[in-house]
Design a protein around this motif. Structure first.
Motif, PDB file in Angstrom:
ATOM      1  N   TYR A  86       0.808  -1.221   0.000  1.00  0.00           N
ATOM      2  CA  TYR A  86       0.000   0.000   0.000  1.00  0.00           C
ATOM      3  C   TYR A  86       0.845   1.276   0.000  1.00  0.00           C
ATOM      4  CZ  TYR A  86       0.860  -0.736   5.014  1.00  0.00           C
ATOM      5  OH  TYR A  86       1.452  -0.971   6.223  1.00  0.00           O
ATOM      6  N   VAL A  87       2.152   1.150  -0.293  1.00  0.00           N
ATOM      7  CA  VAL A  87       3.011   2.335  -0.388  1.00  0.00           C
ATOM      8  C   VAL A  87       3.796   2.273  -1.698  1.00  0.00           C
ATOM      9  CG1 VAL A  87       4.832   3.708   0.695  1.00  0.00           C
ATOM     10  CG2 VAL A  87       3.275   2.368   2.133  1.00  0.00           C
ATOM     11  N   VAL A  88       3.712   3.338  -2.498  1.00  0.00           N
ATOM     12  CA  VAL A  88       4.487   3.433  -3.737  1.00  0.00           C
ATOM     13  C   VAL A  88       5.231   4.766  -3.724  1.00  0.00           C
ATOM     14  CG1 VAL A  88       2.953   1.989  -5.153  1.00  0.00           C
ATOM     15  CG2 VAL A  88       2.521   4.451  -4.972  1.00  0.00           C
ATOM     16  N   ALA A  89       6.234   4.893  -4.603  1.00  0.00           N
ATOM     17  CA  ALA A  89       6.985   6.148  -4.697  1.00  0.00           C
ATOM     18  C   ALA A  89       7.032   6.609  -6.139  1.00  0.00           C
ATOM     19  CB  ALA A  89       8.399   5.970  -4.146  1.00  0.00           C
ATOM     20  N   VAL A  90       6.995   7.918  -6.330  1.00  0.00           N
ATOM     21  CA  VAL A  90       7.063   8.508  -7.681  1.00  0.00           C
ATOM     22  C   VAL A  90       8.046   9.685  -7.695  1.00  0.00           C
ATOM     23  CG1 VAL A  90       4.639   7.893  -8.116  1.00  0.00           C
ATOM     24  CG2 VAL A  90       5.203  10.206  -7.362  1.00  0.00           C
ATOM     25  N   GLY A  91       8.474  10.043  -8.901  1.00  0.00           N
ATOM     26  CA  GLY A  91       9.324  11.217  -9.085  1.00  0.00           C
ATOM     27  C   GLY A  91      10.772  10.943  -8.730  1.00  0.00           C
ATOM     28  N   ASP A  92      11.534  12.026  -8.534  1.00  0.00           N
ATOM     29  CA  ASP A  92      12.974  11.859  -8.383  1.00  0.00           C
ATOM     30  C   ASP A  92      13.386  11.386  -6.992  1.00  0.00           C
ATOM     31  OD1 ASP A  92      12.389  14.284  -7.237  1.00  0.00           O
ATOM     32  OD2 ASP A  92      13.593  15.469  -8.626  1.00  0.00           O
ATOM     33  N   VAL A  93      12.435  11.245  -6.066  1.00  0.00           N
ATOM     34  CA  VAL A  93      12.765  10.676  -4.756  1.00  0.00           C
ATOM     35  C   VAL A  93      12.813   9.147  -4.823  1.00  0.00           C
ATOM     36  CG1 VAL A  93      10.399  10.451  -3.847  1.00  0.00           C
ATOM     37  CG2 VAL A  93      12.293  10.957  -2.285  1.00  0.00           C
ATOM     38  N   ALA A  94      12.238   8.565  -5.883  1.00  0.00           N
ATOM     39  CA  ALA A  94      12.156   7.101  -6.009  1.00  0.00           C
ATOM     40  C   ALA A  94      13.459   6.552  -6.598  1.00  0.00           C
ATOM     41  CB  ALA A  94      10.988   6.721  -6.908  1.00  0.00           C
ATOM     42  N   ARG A  95      14.036   5.558  -5.934  1.00  0.00           N
ATOM     43  CA  ARG A  95      15.222   4.868  -6.479  1.00  0.00           C
ATOM     44  C   ARG A  95      14.744   3.504  -6.958  1.00  0.00           C
ATOM     45  NH1 ARG A  95      19.645   2.058  -3.859  1.00  0.00           N
ATOM     46  NH2 ARG A  95      18.807   2.660  -1.832  1.00  0.00           N
ATOM     47  N   PHE A  96      14.571   3.401  -8.268  1.00  0.00           N
ATOM     48  CA  PHE A  96      13.908   2.227  -8.835  1.00  0.00           C
ATOM     49  C   PHE A  96      14.793   1.534  -9.864  1.00  0.00           C
ATOM     50  CE2 PHE A  96      12.901   5.905 -11.482  1.00  0.00           C
ATOM     51  CZ  PHE A  96      13.144   5.430 -12.763  1.00  0.00           C
ATOM     52  N   PRO A  97      14.652   0.206  -9.992  1.00  0.00           N
ATOM     53  CA  PRO A  97      15.338  -0.485 -11.075  1.00  0.00           C
ATOM     54  C   PRO A  97      14.601  -0.248 -12.391  1.00  0.00           C
ATOM     55  CG  PRO A  97      14.053  -2.045  -9.782  1.00  0.00           C
ATOM     56  CD  PRO A  97      13.864  -0.699  -9.137  1.00  0.00           C
TER      57      PRO A  97
END
Lengths: 62, 408
Positions: B276-287
């Motif tokens: 129930y928690v997702v991240a968006v934008g430049d704060v997200a460190r994603f593969p």
């Protein structure tokens, strides 16, 4: 659907052309051309084009 | 669907997240919480048109989509802390906000130099207020400007200052060429030449040791010079620090998350293994499944929208109790930078291929198109010059989209 591009803001980035090639295109000099009254079936891709415009120059009316 | 999704962060990523939640079918409540007093606005013009006085602040505001008209905005109210297991946020005004789903969209703030010296006269460019203050400073007659950091923002600000008629504009960077980190050596050299031809000065290969100040009134010392690591002193009335940024994640401390550089997500932009928690934008460190699967933050303008579209679908499905059956997130990065009278346009991930840069078209002294390769594959293109060069880069976009993943 009516599409309006603020040509004072447009800087010919062309991101809208990727998002909605049926409505937006570039002429040979790299300047934007667009269809002002596209078919309603293209709404999703025109909204995408408005989202990806770096200048936020694309407005969808009605 | 009932319940509430809270979006923490009211910049472009927060707005796009709210809009995309509606597009993905979320019909429950949406509350967006942000620390700035403004509705979300477009940041790229801050270092260019706004600084040059060619665009008013009013013209930067995004127009939210009609479907997001019922979103509740709580502006000027930073999030102080999160208790993810309890699904509550503490806001800086003392109130508590309960959520069913959370979107982390708190973005970045500028890194500041910790070296000794006065702080008055030192600027950053991230917010409307920053750009307004810097414009006021740059338009005073006879100012000498030192920009610390030869990255995109530093070079844009310095170029805008030259365009405003500021006679002494010097850019300082410990690396030997501007923007060499993301672009590699040959393109960086081409950029340096263009900037110098247009009157910008550089102090490269040297860091900053401190600041000199004067003014006499206690606590009101203003900067008068920048002391370089090599001992030289650059006189300066205005200093711009553009030395990178720091993720705004302190409010997530204490929840057992990996916050080493932004907030770590999985390949579906979920945070901390929580559905129930997702991240968006430049704060997200994603593969990025398009490349090597290494989680990275990406500070390009296109990323808030790209991540919001994906994350909103994931969160909406999860809150409805469905399995997520989306392909792993795999955006094609794109960025641009306008400096003086030329544009830099990039597609793909040049930084991953800067060990093998080839001129695909044109001449580094004029309109030029560079191709970046890794393992023999084209992984990015960068154009430098006028509109024709940018269109040349765009022609490679489809090819970059079709490339197999680097790990394949």
């Amino acid at each position: 659907m009516k599409v309006v591009v603020d040509m004072n803001k447009c800087q010919d980035h062309g991101q809208c052309v990727f998002a909605s090639p049926d409505v937006f295109s570039m002429d040979d000099d790299g300047h934007l051309l667009y269809v002002a009254d596209p078919d309603e079936s293209l709404r999703d891709e025109v909204e995408e084009a408005a989202d990806v415009c770096p200048l936020q120059a694309i407005r969808i009316e009605a | 669907m009932t319940g509430r999704v809270v979006v923490a962060g009211a910049s472009m990523g927060g707005l796009r997240a709210a809009e995309q939640l509606r597009a993905a079918g979320w019909t429950g409540a949406i509350t967006v919480v942000g620390d700035e007093p403004h509705m979300p606005y477009n940041r790229p013009p801050l270092s260019k048109e706004v600084l040059a006085g060619k665009a008013s602040f009013d013209s930067l505001a995004f127009t939210p989509k009609a479907a997001a008209a019922d979103v509740e905005w709580r502006l000027g109210t930073p999030v102080a802390a999160a208790r993810l297991a309890e699904r509550t946020l503490d806001l800086a005004d003392g109130s508590t906000l309960a959520f069913d789903g959370l979107v982390v969209a708190t973005g970045m703030r500028p890194r500041r130099l910790g070296c000794p010296g006065p702080t008055a006269g030192r600027h950053t460019v991230r917010t409307l207020a920053d750009a307004q203050a810097l414009r006021d400073a740059l338009t005073r007659p006879g100012v000498r400007v030192v920009v610390i950091g030869a990255g995109f923002i530093g070079c844009e600000v310095a170029a805008t200052a030259v365009g405003l008629g500021v006679r002494e504009v010097t850019v300082v960077d410990p690396l030997p060429l501007p923007m060499v980190g993301p672009l590699g050596e040959a393109p960086a050299r081409a950029l340096l030449r263009r900037h110098e031809e247009r009157g910008m000065r550089f102090a490269l290969g040297t860091g900053v040791a401190g600041f000199e100040g004067a003014g006499g009134v206690e606590g009101e010392d203003r900067v008068t010079g920048v002391v370089l690591s090599d001992g030289r002193v650059l006189p300066a009335d205005v200093v711009v620090e553009s030395v990178g940024s720091v993720a705004s994640t302190e409010w997530l401390d204490g929840n057992g998350l990996d916050l080493t550089d932004g907030v770590l997500t999985d390949e579906q932009l979920r945070v901390g293994g929580l559905p129930y928690v997702v991240a968006v934008g430049d704060v997200a460190r994603f593969p990025n499944a398009r490349y090597d699967g290494v989680p990275r933050r990406v500070e390009h303008w296109s990323i808030p929208t790209d991540t919001a579209k994906h994350a909103a679908k994931v969160l909406t499905a999860q809150l409805a109790g469905f399995e997520v059956c989306l392909p792993a997130f795999a955006p094609l990065p794109t960025f641009w930078s306008d400096q003086h009278d030329f544009r830099l346009q990039s597609f793909g991930a040049p930084a991953l291929g800067k060990g093998d840069v080839r001129v695909l078209d044109g001449d580094p002294d004029g309109d030029v198109l560079f191709g970046y390769h890794r393992g023999g594959h084209l992984v990015g293109v960068v154009a430098l010059g006028g509109q024709a060069a940018a269109m040349g880069a765009a022609k490679y976009r489809a090819q970059l989209l079709k490339q197999p993943a680097l790990t394949a």
